[in-house]
Design a protein around this motif. Structure first.
Motif, PDB file in Angstrom:
ATOM      1  N   UNK A 118      37.815 -11.515 -12.621  1.00  7.83           N
ATOM      2  CA  UNK A 118      38.966 -11.429 -11.715  1.00  7.83           C
ATOM      3  C   UNK A 118      39.803 -10.178 -11.913  1.00  7.83           C
ATOM      4  N   UNK A 119      39.830  -9.624 -13.138  1.00  8.14           N
ATOM      5  CA  UNK A 119      40.749  -8.525 -13.435  1.00  8.14           C
ATOM      6  C   UNK A 119      40.207  -7.155 -13.049  1.00  8.14           C
ATOM      7  N   UNK A 120      38.934  -6.886 -13.300  1.00  6.36           N
ATOM      8  CA  UNK A 120      38.420  -5.522 -13.148  1.00  6.36           C
ATOM      9  C   UNK A 120      38.357  -5.026 -11.702  1.00  6.36           C
ATOM     10  N   UNK A 121      37.886  -5.822 -10.724  1.00  6.26           N
ATOM     11  CA  UNK A 121      37.804  -5.276  -9.358  1.00  6.26           C
ATOM     12  C   UNK A 121      39.129  -4.748  -8.807  1.00  6.26           C
ATOM     13  N   UNK A 122      40.229  -5.532  -8.865  1.00  2.00           N
ATOM     14  CA  UNK A 122      41.491  -4.947  -8.359  1.00  2.00           C
ATOM     15  C   UNK A 122      41.970  -3.779  -9.192  1.00  2.00           C
ATOM     16  N   UNK A 123      41.680  -3.781 -10.496  1.00  5.93           N
ATOM     17  CA  UNK A 123      42.096  -2.657 -11.332  1.00  5.93           C
ATOM     18  C   UNK A 123      41.318  -1.404 -10.937  1.00  5.93           C
ATOM     19  N   UNK A 124      40.030  -1.547 -10.686  1.00  6.03           N
ATOM     20  CA  UNK A 124      39.225  -0.402 -10.249  1.00  6.03           C
ATOM     21  C   UNK A 124      39.698   0.093  -8.886  1.00  6.03           C
ATOM     22  N   UNK A 125      40.052  -0.829  -7.996  1.00  7.61           N
ATOM     23  CA  UNK A 125      40.586  -0.401  -6.696  1.00  7.61           C
ATOM     24  C   UNK A 125      41.889   0.366  -6.884  1.00  7.61           C
ATOM     25  N   UNK A 126      42.717  -0.090  -7.825  1.00  7.71           N
ATOM     26  CA  UNK A 126      43.973   0.614  -8.105  1.00  7.71           C
ATOM     27  C   UNK A 126      43.717   2.008  -8.659  1.00  7.71           C
ATOM     28  N   UNK A 127      42.579   2.206  -9.299  1.00  5.65           N
ATOM     29  CA  UNK A 127      42.208   3.524  -9.824  1.00  5.65           C
ATOM     30  C   UNK A 127      41.493   4.378  -8.780  1.00  5.65           C
ATOM     31  N   UNK A 128      41.350   3.859  -7.562  1.00  4.91           N
ATOM     32  CA  UNK A 128      40.792   4.660  -6.479  1.00  4.91           C
ATOM     33  C   UNK A 128      39.372   4.344  -6.103  1.00  4.91           C
ATOM     34  N   UNK A 129      38.784   3.290  -6.664  1.00  5.00           N
ATOM     35  CA  UNK A 129      37.390   2.965  -6.372  1.00  5.00           C
ATOM     36  C   UNK A 129      37.295   1.956  -5.235  1.00  5.00           C
ATOM     37  N   UNK A 130      36.159   1.986  -4.559  1.00  2.00           N
ATOM     38  CA  UNK A 130      35.801   0.972  -3.572  1.00  2.00           C
ATOM     39  C   UNK A 130      34.796   0.047  -4.255  1.00  2.00           C
ATOM     40  N   UNK A 131      35.227  -1.147  -4.628  1.00  2.00           N
ATOM     41  CA  UNK A 131      34.355  -2.079  -5.348  1.00  2.00           C
ATOM     42  C   UNK A 131      33.432  -2.755  -4.346  1.00  2.00           C
ATOM     43  N   UNK A 132      32.145  -2.421  -4.422  1.00  2.00           N
ATOM     44  CA  UNK A 132      31.185  -2.902  -3.425  1.00  2.00           C
ATOM     45  C   UNK A 132      30.518  -4.205  -3.832  1.00  2.00           C
ATOM     46  N   UNK A 133      30.543  -4.549  -5.127  1.00  2.00           N
ATOM     47  CA  UNK A 133      29.897  -5.783  -5.565  1.00  2.00           C
ATOM     48  C   UNK A 133      30.393  -6.168  -6.952  1.00  2.00           C
ATOM     49  N   UNK A 134      30.448  -7.474  -7.195  1.00  3.64           N
ATOM     50  CA  UNK A 134      30.708  -8.032  -8.534  1.00  3.64           C
ATOM     51  C   UNK A 134      29.603  -9.049  -8.779  1.00  3.64           C
ATOM     52  N   UNK A 135      28.782  -8.794  -9.794  1.00  4.39           N
ATOM     53  CA  UNK A 135      27.641  -9.669 -10.067  1.00  4.39           C
ATOM     54  C   UNK A 135      27.738 -10.237 -11.470  1.00  4.39           C
ATOM     55  N   UNK A 136      27.429 -11.518 -11.610  1.00  2.75           N
ATOM     56  CA  UNK A 136      27.424 -12.194 -12.902  1.00  2.75           C
ATOM     57  C   UNK A 136      25.970 -12.397 -13.316  1.00  2.75           C
TER      58      UNK A 136
END
Length: 521
Positions: free
Chosen positions: A328-346
């Motif tokens: 839950x934490x990394x995708x919005x943090x990466x977006x805040x750093x300027x990235x477009x998060x295209x996928x989160x896989x477990x």
């Protein structure tokens, strides 16, 4: 040293080392089991940073225990045989896919820093991440609507498409007047957004709203609060400059409260340079200057791979399983750093699934969580070797987060391996991913932010520490709950303070790593 007193001191030293080993096991890589202990090192052997950090924490808990040299003595020739490391013993990584044990050595094509035993200084690791991003070919600019440009970087200078303002406008509600007063007032008024009004003759006035086009012939705008009607029913106010007519002690200056055409800029003027980050104010300026779209650098595309069989996606921890905090934490943090998060896989602890995910990804940046140590289920290093990756950073002299890594998979694709502990993962994110994404996104470098420390902070003997702080006035206040697995401190923090080896004292100025919350959303 012999005798009962010596034995008592040795017992105390041994207790400290055992406690330190327990702390190190608790705060280390995910593959290290709590029941495991590390063999102590003989004199002259390379120091173990994990043990050093744990010893510092133990001394912090009990300042009356053995001094800095005591644990090392207990780990040497006088230590119990069960705590000595056999001479010549080598550390090994997890078994390779073919079942053979692999020594700690650089990955294929890695730099001189490829070995885990040669962890980089923190500042050097950030420089390597920036350099890696600069080696990527410049990506093609794209045109996006204004509403999609927030946080991106201009790929072309912003040039005015019109004069601003594009016509003479009233800066206040009041009357547009011509010449010195008093003035005869026309019945009709002028509102913003209406076509040009008929010219005013000398001695005439007309009601006007803020932002409305000033009629030809107007010499000033008289504010509503400054105007009044005289005994002849005409508008009166402050006397005009140079006029002998009475009407107040103030003067009405020619051009007062009129925004002339082109006051802010003229068509063709350069408003902002290439490389400017698009803020809400930039969006407003671009819209005022006539833009519907902006030419920007595209966001770097990021993919997150969450590793670990022990992670739950819902409910409270149970049966030896823990909640996944990083998913839950990394995708919005990466977006805040300027990235477009295209996928989160477990993926769990599955080496083959990890290999397929890494080799099939088309993202500019792959971020993995956990699996960067050398335990039996830590598959990141073997997988990178199998994929032929170039290991640029393999371990950083920073606490928490020292097992982090940076690898180049292709000329235009990188992987940042984050430790599995939450705060250690944040440390890796800001150490390696942030500078990489900043350069890939075209953001200009900024001067480091510094702040004076309010209280002393314990440091690691050899490594940099990153600790959560709250900025209060002109001081940075260290926060509690800053262990590798803790998020309570960072959740209340304004920044992370960069603590040099050895610690910092009250009043010392430290670099702060800002948390990018304004860009979340």
């Amino acid at each position: 040293m012999t005798g009962p007193g010596a034995q008592g001191n040795l017992d105390t030293e041994e207790r400290y080392v055992e406690e330190a080993l327990a702390v190190a096991n608790e705060s280390g890589g995910r593959g290290r089991r709590p029941q495991e202990t590390r063999p102590a090192r003989p004199p002259g052997e390379r120091q173990d940073p994990d043990l050093d950090e744990a010893l510092a924490l133990v001394r912090e808990r009990d300042p009356h225990g053995p001094g800095p040299g005591a644990p090392l003595a207990a780990a040497g020739a006088d230590a119990p045989a069960s705590m000595r490391r056999p001479a010549g013993r080598e550390d090994t990584r997890a078994p390779a896919p073919d079942g053979t044990a692999e020594k700690r050595s650089p990955a294929a094509g890695s730099s001189k820093h490829g070995a885990r035993d040669e962890a980089m200084p923190w500042s050097e690791a950030r420089t390597v991440a920036e350099r890696a991003a600069r080696s990527v070919s410049r990506r093609e600019p794209v045109g996006v609507p204004l509403e999609a440009a927030l946080g991106l970087v201009l790929a072309a200078p912003l040039t005015a498409l019109t004069d601003l303002p594009s016509f003479d406008t009233s800066a206040m509600d009041g009357w547009a007047v011509a010449g010195p007063g008093p003035w005869d007032v026309r019945e009709e008024g002028i509102l913003a957004g209406h076509a040009e009004h008929a010219p005013l003759g000398d001695g005439e006035a007309v009601r006007i709203a803020t932002g409305a086009r000033v009629p030809p012939g107007a010499t000033a705008v008289l504010r509503s609060e400054h105007g009044h009607t005289d005994d002849k029913g005409r508008l009166a106010g402050p006397r005009a400059a140079g006029s002998a007519r009475a009407g107040g002690t103030a003067t009405l200056v020619h051009g007062q409260d009129i925004r002339p055409r082109g006051q802010e800029c003229h068509s063709g003027d350069r408003l902002l340079p290439l490389g400017t980050q698009v803020t809400p104010a930039v969006l407003g300026l671009a819209a005022a200057a006539g833009y519907d779209d902006l030419t920007v650098l595209p966001r770097p595309r990021a993919e997150v791979l969450v590793l670990g069989d022990e992670l739950l996606t819902g409910g409270a921890p149970r049966d030896g399983l823990i909640r996944d905090a990083l998913g839950p934490m990394l995708p919005p943090w990466l977006r805040a750093l300027g990235a477009d998060v295209v996928a989160v896989r477990r993926l769990g602890d599955d080496a083959e699934a990890l290999y397929r995910a890494i080799t099939s990804s088309t993202a500019d940046l792959i971020v993995t969580t956990g699996g960067t140590a050398s335990g039996p289920v830590d598959h990141v290093h073997p997988t990178l070797r199998r994929a032929g990756a170039e290991l640029l950073v393999d371990g950083v002299k920073v606490r928490p987060g020292h097992p982090m890594l940076l690898a180049r998979l292709r000329e235009d694709q990188h992987l940042v391996g984050l430790p599995g502990n939450p705060l250690a993962a944040v440390s890796g994110l800001l150490t390696l991913a942030e500078p990489l994404l900043s350069i890939l996104g075209g953001r200009t470098e900024t001067e480091p932010c510094t702040q004076v420390l309010s209280d002393s902070v314990h440091g690691h003997p050899h490594d940099t520490r990153l600790i959560p702080v709250s900025v209060r006035g002109d001081h940075a206040v260290p926060l509690h709950y800053n262990g590798p697995a803790m998020l309570r401190g960072i959740a209340a923090a304004d920044a992370l303070a960069v603590v040099p080896p050895g610690g910092a004292r009250p009043g010392q100025e430290l670099e702060l790593l800002d948390l990018p919350w304004p860009w979340v959303g």
